[in-house]
Enzyme design. Structure first.
Site, PDB file in Angstrom:
ATOM      1  CB  SER A 124      42.586  -6.780  32.372  1.00 15.09           C
ATOM      2  OG  SER A 124      41.552  -7.243  33.457  1.00 15.09           O
ATOM      3  CE1 TYR A 148      43.309 -11.633  29.503  1.00 17.24           C
ATOM      4  CE2 TYR A 148      42.447 -11.263  31.846  1.00 17.24           C
ATOM      5  CZ  TYR A 148      42.460 -10.842  30.576  1.00 17.24           C
ATOM      6  OH  TYR A 148      41.894  -9.612  29.898  1.00 17.24           O
ATOM      7  CE  LYS A 152      44.661  -8.119  28.326  1.00 13.74           C
ATOM      8  NZ  LYS A 152      44.662  -7.685  27.053  1.00 13.74           N
TER       9      LYS A 152
HETATM   10  C1  WQD Z   1      31.746 -12.275  37.856  1.00 14.79           C
HETATM   11  C2  WQD Z   1      31.394 -12.766  39.241  1.00 14.79           C
HETATM   12  C3  WQD Z   1      32.082 -14.799  39.595  1.00 14.79           C
HETATM   13  C4  WQD Z   1      30.189 -16.958  36.224  1.00 14.79           C
HETATM   14  C5  WQD Z   1      37.002 -12.175  34.454  1.00 14.79           C
HETATM   15  C6  WQD Z   1      38.324 -11.939  34.278  1.00 14.79           C
HETATM   16  C7  WQD Z   1      38.754 -10.597  34.025  1.00 14.79           C
HETATM   17  C8  WQD Z   1      38.003 -10.153  32.935  1.00 14.79           C
HETATM   18  C9  WQD Z   1      36.616 -10.157  32.913  1.00 14.79           C
HETATM   19  C10 WQD Z   1      38.705 -10.189  30.587  1.00 14.79           C
HETATM   20  C11 WQD Z   1      32.278 -13.358  40.011  1.00 14.79           C
HETATM   21  C12 WQD Z   1      30.505 -15.004  39.474  1.00 14.79           C
HETATM   22  C13 WQD Z   1      30.629 -15.993  37.249  1.00 14.79           C
HETATM   23  C14 WQD Z   1      29.434 -17.879  36.680  1.00 14.79           C
HETATM   24  C15 WQD Z   1      29.166 -17.015  38.790  1.00 14.79           C
HETATM   25  N1  WQD Z   1      38.538 -10.791  31.745  1.00 14.79           N
HETATM   26  N2  WQD Z   1      29.844 -16.077  38.479  1.00 14.79           N
HETATM   27  N3  WQD Z   1      28.553 -17.916  37.948  1.00 14.79           N
HETATM   28  O1  WQD Z   1      35.858 -13.153  37.355  1.00 14.79           O
HETATM   29  O2  WQD Z   1      35.216 -10.978  37.837  1.00 14.79           O
HETATM   30  O3  WQD Z   1      36.494 -11.516  35.740  1.00 14.79           O
HETATM   31  O4  WQD Z   1      36.509 -11.566  33.429  1.00 14.79           O
HETATM   32  O5  WQD Z   1      38.699 -10.480  29.544  1.00 14.79           O
HETATM   33  O6  WQD Z   1      40.104 -10.454  33.936  1.00 14.79           O
HETATM   34  O7  WQD Z   1      39.225 -12.349  35.524  1.00 14.79           O
HETATM   35  O8  WQD Z   1      34.199 -12.016  35.828  1.00 14.79           O
HETATM   36  O9  WQD Z   1      31.955 -12.584  34.756  1.00 14.79           O
HETATM   37  O10 WQD Z   1      33.674 -14.345  35.207  1.00 14.79           O
HETATM   38  O11 WQD Z   1      32.627 -13.360  37.268  1.00 14.79           O
HETATM   39  O12 WQD Z   1      28.697 -16.787  40.163  1.00 14.79           O
HETATM   40  O13 WQD Z   1      28.592 -18.746  35.763  1.00 14.79           O
HETATM   41  O14 WQD Z   1      30.259 -13.782  38.639  1.00 14.79           O
HETATM   42  O15 WQD Z   1      32.395 -15.734  40.850  1.00 14.79           O
HETATM   43  O16 WQD Z   1      31.645 -12.787  41.292  1.00 14.79           O
HETATM   44  P1  WQD Z   1      35.469 -12.009  36.654  1.00 14.79           P
HETATM   45  P2  WQD Z   1      33.090 -13.149  35.523  1.00 14.79           P
END
Ligand code: WQD
Length: 338
Positions: A124, A148, A152
């Site tokens: 990741s 998490y 990785k």
């Molecule tokens: C994306 C953007 C949030 C939800 C995570 C893990 C990573 C990987 C993928 C693997 C950010 C914003 C999100 C919401 C929002 N995991 N957001 N409202 O955090 O980049 O990565 O998932 O299995 O290891 O850290 O992905 O989709 O949660 O967020 O505004 O309800 O969307 O702040 O900017 P992230 P995400």
């Protein structure tokens, strides 16, 4: 050629399974269905005409895994199985380390015993953690900031050590950015348990009427529109990256890491607006405070994957939004009704 996919019934695993079958590989899935559904197997058959061989086992359980390796002549392993929720990993770090690291060690032990020399690992972009630049390149130091991400990162180190000790071993570390989208058939897709943690499944659940509105986590980041920027990659492009990695591992030894991303960052509001436009649905949202642990902005430098694996993404953000929505519309309750 027979490929073992651990966690092959999961979101990325199932899409990779299809890509492998369509590229002529034989697939064996090991999955304990702790975060996936048996219904996936029938859907894979509907799409490809082939139902992969299934072992309903916990990959950490070395006795069951040994039986699998004894029965099947495995040529390479792609290791997806693992816990993946950042928030949960902060509450239950021991469970995350135990599960994610044990599964990897069991695999390495069986691979050694049965002389299997090719390992592709589902890593990741989280391994980079707090970096001093927003465009991530593979030779940057890794510095994961939550349990998490550290599972990785530690697994990457374990695999590097294994490849140093066994010169015949080929290890490919695939560092995913933000996978979204679904197979264009709408038959398989992301199927999170409970309230989605990730942006796209939350948006599709709002669109389908299961959630009232999206919370946009912060609009005061130093980004063009103030919302967080990420590198979203279509899960089918990601799946194709695994086939490229597998081909690479046939001809190369040692341990190499590759970013799998598009190289382009989009903000939360870019995603919301594109989803609304492409699918002609409204996504009500409210801006809330930042989510703990979120970085303002990062995206991949995907040059190494292009130069070495000959892989790049093909799908657009529009494709990602349309395909995510098709999957959600056709399966408003995920796989659960089956
Ligand atoms: C994306 C953007 C949030 C939800 C995570 C893990 C990573 C990987 C993928 C693997 C950010 C914003 C999100 C919401 C929002 N995991 N957001 N409202 O955090 O980049 O990565 O998932 O299995 O290891 O850290 O992905 O989709 O949660 O967020 O505004 O309800 O969307 O702040 O900017 P992230 P995400």
């Amino acid at each position: 050629m027979k490929i073992l996919l651990t966690g092959g019934a999961g979101y990325i695993g199932s899409h990779t399974c299809i890509e492998l079958i369509e590229s002529g590989y034989e697939v064996v899935i090991a999955d304990d269905f702790s975060n996936s559904s048996m219904a996936v197997l029938k859907r894979i058959k509907e799409i490809t005409g082939v139902e992969p061989t299934l072992y309903n086992i916990d990959v950490a359980d070395i006795a069951s895994l040994d039986e699998l390796f004894a029965k099947e002549k495995i040529d390479a392993v792609i290791h997806f199985a693992g816990f993946k929720a950042v928030g949960e990993s902060c509450e239950k770090p021991t469970m995350y380390y135990r599960n994610n690291i044990d599964t990897t060690l069991s695999l390495l032990e069986c691979m050694e015993k049965y002389n299997v020399k090719r390992f592709v690992f589902s890593s990741s972009a989280t391994v980079y953690g707090n970096a001093d630049r927003v465009e991530y390149v593979e030779d940057m130091p890794t510095n994961a900031v939550n349990p998490y991400g550290r599972t990785k990162m530690f697994i990457e180190h374990i695999l590097m050590d294994a490849s140093c000790a066994d010169k015949e071993l080929s290890v490919v570390l695939l560092r995913y950015f933000n996978p979204i989208g679904a197979h264009e058939s709408g038959l398989i897709g992301d199927n999170p348990n409970g309230i989605p943690n990730n942006l796209m499944p939350y948006i599709t659940q709002v669109a389908v009427g299961k959630r009232e509105r999206l919370s946009v986590f912060g609009n005061d980041y130093p980004t063009p529109d103030g919302t967080g920027v990420r590198d979203y990659i279509h899960v089918c492009d990601l799946a194709a990256g695994h086939v490229a990695a597998l081909r690479y591992s046939e001809k190369n030894r040692g341990c190499e890491a590759f970013n799998l991303g598009t190289g382009v960052g989009y903000s939360v509001m870019d995603i919301v607006k594109t989803f609304e436009r492409v699918n002609n649905v409204k996504i009500p949202y409210v801006v809330t405070p930042r989510r703990d642990g979120d970085l303002p902005e990062y995206y991949a430098n995907p040059a190494k994957a292009l130069n070495v694996l000959g892989w790049k993404t093909e799908k657009t953000l529009e494709d990602m939004c349309a395909d995510s929505w098709r999957w959600q519309m056709k399966n408003p309750n995920g796989y659960t009704e089956e």
